[in-house]
Design a protein around this motif. Structure first.
Motif, PDB file in Angstrom:
ATOM      1  N   PHE A  58      64.907  59.909  64.033  1.00  0.00           N
ATOM      2  CA  PHE A  58      64.958  61.334  63.684  1.00  0.00           C
ATOM      3  C   PHE A  58      66.315  62.065  64.593  1.00  0.00           C
ATOM      4  N   SER A  59      67.263  62.044  63.842  1.00  0.00           N
ATOM      5  CA  SER A  59      68.417  62.593  64.561  1.00  0.00           C
ATOM      6  C   SER A  59      68.582  64.117  64.567  1.00  0.00           C
ATOM      7  N   ARG A  60      69.512  64.527  65.233  1.00  0.00           N
ATOM      8  CA  ARG A  60      69.829  66.131  65.701  1.00  0.00           C
ATOM      9  C   ARG A  60      69.845  66.819  64.364  1.00  0.00           C
ATOM     10  N   SER A  61      70.740  66.133  63.598  1.00  0.00           N
ATOM     11  CA  SER A  61      70.836  66.917  62.235  1.00  0.00           C
ATOM     12  C   SER A  61      69.530  67.011  61.457  1.00  0.00           C
ATOM     13  N   ILE A  62      68.826  65.887  61.302  1.00  0.00           N
ATOM     14  CA  ILE A  62      67.436  66.282  60.681  1.00  0.00           C
ATOM     15  C   ILE A  62      66.607  67.226  61.487  1.00  0.00           C
ATOM     16  N   ALA A  63      66.629  67.346  63.052  1.00  0.00           N
ATOM     17  CA  ALA A  63      66.035  68.205  63.474  1.00  0.00           C
ATOM     18  C   ALA A  63      66.468  69.782  63.173  1.00  0.00           C
ATOM     19  N   GLU A  64      67.715  69.849  63.119  1.00  0.00           N
ATOM     20  CA  GLU A  64      68.323  71.134  62.680  1.00  0.00           C
ATOM     21  C   GLU A  64      67.679  71.560  61.366  1.00  0.00           C
ATOM     22  N   ARG A  65      67.847  70.867  60.271  1.00  0.00           N
ATOM     23  CA  ARG A  65      67.330  70.967  58.834  1.00  0.00           C
ATOM     24  C   ARG A  65      65.747  71.331  58.848  1.00  0.00           C
ATOM     25  N   LEU A  66      65.015  70.495  59.696  1.00  0.00           N
ATOM     26  CA  LEU A  66      63.538  70.928  60.015  1.00  0.00           C
ATOM     27  C   LEU A  66      63.451  72.208  60.253  1.00  0.00           C
ATOM     28  N   LEU A  67      64.005  72.695  61.449  1.00  0.00           N
ATOM     29  CA  LEU A  67      63.707  73.902  61.983  1.00  0.00           C
ATOM     30  C   LEU A  67      64.343  75.176  60.885  1.00  0.00           C
ATOM     31  N   SER A  68      65.206  74.753  60.049  1.00  0.00           N
ATOM     32  CA  SER A  68      65.671  75.818  59.002  1.00  0.00           C
ATOM     33  C   SER A  68      64.623  75.893  58.145  1.00  0.00           C
ATOM     34  N   ASP A  69      63.902  74.787  57.537  1.00  0.00           N
ATOM     35  CA  ASP A  69      63.084  74.741  56.834  1.00  0.00           C
ATOM     36  C   ASP A  69      61.690  75.622  57.191  1.00  0.00           C
ATOM     37  N   ILE A  70      61.411  75.253  58.404  1.00  0.00           N
ATOM     38  CA  ILE A  70      60.305  76.166  58.979  1.00  0.00           C
ATOM     39  C   ILE A  70      60.562  77.446  59.153  1.00  0.00           C
ATOM     40  N   GLN A  71      61.707  78.212  59.469  1.00  0.00           N
ATOM     41  CA  GLN A  71      62.110  79.387  59.329  1.00  0.00           C
ATOM     42  C   GLN A  71      61.854  79.843  57.767  1.00  0.00           C
ATOM     43  N   LYS A  72      62.262  79.182  56.807  1.00  0.00           N
ATOM     44  CA  LYS A  72      62.257  79.784  55.451  1.00  0.00           C
ATOM     45  C   LYS A  72      60.630  79.967  55.309  1.00  0.00           C
ATOM     46  N   VAL A  73      59.921  78.800  55.724  1.00  0.00           N
ATOM     47  CA  VAL A  73      58.312  78.777  55.374  1.00  0.00           C
ATOM     48  C   VAL A  73      57.616  79.954  55.902  1.00  0.00           C
ATOM     49  N   LEU A  74      58.134  80.320  57.228  1.00  0.00           N
ATOM     50  CA  LEU A  74      57.587  81.410  57.922  1.00  0.00           C
ATOM     51  C   LEU A  74      57.856  82.896  57.293  1.00  0.00           C
TER      52      LEU A  74
END
Length: 496
Positions: free
Chosen positions: A425-441
């Motif tokens: 689970f790399s930093r770039s994957i973490a950034e992508r996940l945070l972006s998708d969480i923002q979208k869902v919210l």
């Protein structure tokens, strides 16, 4: 004139599976097919259906390893046909297992000399390891009670309500009462003081967790050892401790050297750890080690000789693959202490980045701690608009598997999401996940506003625009209730 004849045979090689009849014929689901099919067709239809499975590396619910180096993959494939139990046939594999047991025992500070052999065994995950450790405690307790002429039919284990389901399985399968210390809001691990209060003459051990499944926290084994030692001395008991280090056993030695939780504590008699979690091996391999030979009753060890030589064995199953054992040895000699330390530091760094990003949304309270397993567990500050379950479900649209679950007793009213940070689970994957969480919210906020407007319009139509006697608060509560009926899904606390 040359005569030619076309030959049609089901045994002929397929030039294209998708041009054959096999892709339009339904697969047998419950009975063995009558006829054979070409290997190319069998591979293709199964491989295509497997595409509907989730991506293991995006499964953030699981602690289980989802990536290994190609060299280790090759070693595993070359040994996949070796049955580990044939020790006389595969002596090198047996030697590798013994080396791993000794490396783990020394890592956990077992009182073993440099030239001594540690007491332990490889298992099928930590579930079997816990079963074996529990059986050893139960038999030792029964033997002592028999020698004292006391009843031995009501053994119990004291643990927290946050234990993994394999402890419940052990208790049910082997008829041991599981006495659980209930949790409370803000404190999601076993309270050592309450645990020791529950200990009685029938307690075969107290089980502490190094890396709670729910929040990743380490339980205070040192405090538990202190309190239990005092109670044992006062009453004349010798109740021991088992440490379930399935998740944290390959983290604490590399990141928290000053944390005392292992065989340095006198009452810790056995420890289990999952090689297929932060031991960095594909599933499923676990390990259990004992402080000394005296902590493993001789009558639980079987001796067989029909495979060539006398072979002592203490496992619940018989046959099992050798590949995970070989992979564990590869990881140990490939990475060494330094390599494991670097990987665990990376995991913790990415978990910290993820935690900070989740806090910055302003929507969540992080309930996991910074010391423990690299994961982030977080709850919504306001669940009146949408729930963690709806967030989890919407994240699946982006291929993320992020579990949502409720806490055990007495904190059932707390529902959280949990993200496990693994080696891959790399930093770039973490950034992508945070972006998708923002979208869902953002999407859920819009849905709530839309449903609120629709309900308000319906209320206005039903009342004909007349003034009602309902207060603004009552109308708002009615809207929230209607919204919850729309967004709520079946809740589950099944976590990996």
């Amino acid at each position: 004139m040359v005569l030619s004849k076309a030959v049609h045979s089901d045994d002929a090689s397929l030039h294209c599976t998708f041009a054959s009849r096999y892709v339009r014929a339904p697969l047998s689901r419950f009975t063995l097919p009558v006829e054979s099919i070409p290997k190319e067709a069998a591979y293709q239809v199964i491989n295509d259906e497997l595409m509907l499975d989730g991506n293991p590396r995006l499964n953030l619910a699981s602690f289980v390893t989802t990536w290994m180096e190609p060299e280790c993959d090759k070693l595993m494939m070359s040994s996949v046909n070796k049955n580990y139990v044939d020790m006389d046939e595969y002596p090198v594999t047996t030697e590798f297992q013994n080396r791993c047991v000794n490396m783990i025992a020394h890592l956990f500070n077992a009182p073993v000399g440099a030239d001594e052999m540690a007491v332990g065994v490889s298992t099928v995950g930590s579930s079997e390891a816990i079963m074996l450790a529990g059986l050893a405690f139960k038999r030792k307790w029964q033997n002592k009670r028999k020698a004292e002429g006391k009843p031995y039919d009501k053994p119990n284990i004291v643990t927290g309500a946050n234990v993994q389901v394999c402890w419940e399985k052990f208790a049910r399968y082997f008829e041991v009462e599981l006495k659980e210390v209930n949790l409370k809001e803000g404190y999601y691990i076993m309270d050592p003081e309450k645990a020791v209060e529950m200990v009685d003459e029938n307690t075969i051990c107290v089980a502490a967790i190094l890396g709670s499944t729910l929040t990743g926290e380490f339980e205070d084994v040192e405090k538990l050892n202190e309190l239990l030692t005092q109670k044992n001395k006062e009453i004349g008991w010798d109740v021991p401790i088992h440490v379930d280090a399935a998740s944290g056993g390959f983290i604490a030695p590399f990141l928290y050297k000053d944390l005392v939780w292992d065989f340095r504590l006198p009452l810790v008699k056995s420890i289990n750890v999952s090689g297929h979690k932060y031991g960095l091996v594909y599933p499923g391999v676990g390990w259990v080690v004992w402080r000394s030979k005296e902590d493993l009753p001789d009558e639980l060890v079987f001796h067989i000789n029909y495979l060539g030589t006398d072979q002592p064995t203490f496992t619940l199953n018989f046959s099992k693959g050798s590949s995970q054992i070989i992979a564990q040895y590869y990881q140990f000699i490939r990475l060494g202490f330094e390599g494991y330390k670097d990987i665990m530091e990376n995991c913790m760094g990415n978990a910290k980045f993820l935690r900070e990003g989740i806090e910055q949304t302003g929507c969540f309270n992080v309930v996991s701690k910074e010391v423990g397993v690299p994961l982030v567990a977080f709850a919504l500050k306001d669940s009146t608009k949408y729930t963690v379950f709806s967030i989890s479900e919407n994240l699946r649209r982006f291929s993320w598997i992020v579990p949502a679950y409720t806490m055990p007793a007495d904190a059932q009213h707390i529902a959280v999401l949990r993200i496990v940070v693994r080696e891959d689970f790399s930093r770039s994957i973490a950034e992508r996940l945070l972006s998708d969480i923002q979208k869902v919210l953002g999407e859920l906020e819009e849905q709530f506003e839309h449903v609120t407007k629709v309900i308000a319009t319906q209320v206005d139509i039903q009342t004909g625009g007349a003034v009602t006697h309902k207060s603004e608060r009552e109308i708002k509560e009615g809207m929230i209730t209607s919204w919850k009926k729309v967004v709520n899904r079946i809740k589950s606390n099944g976590v990996c």
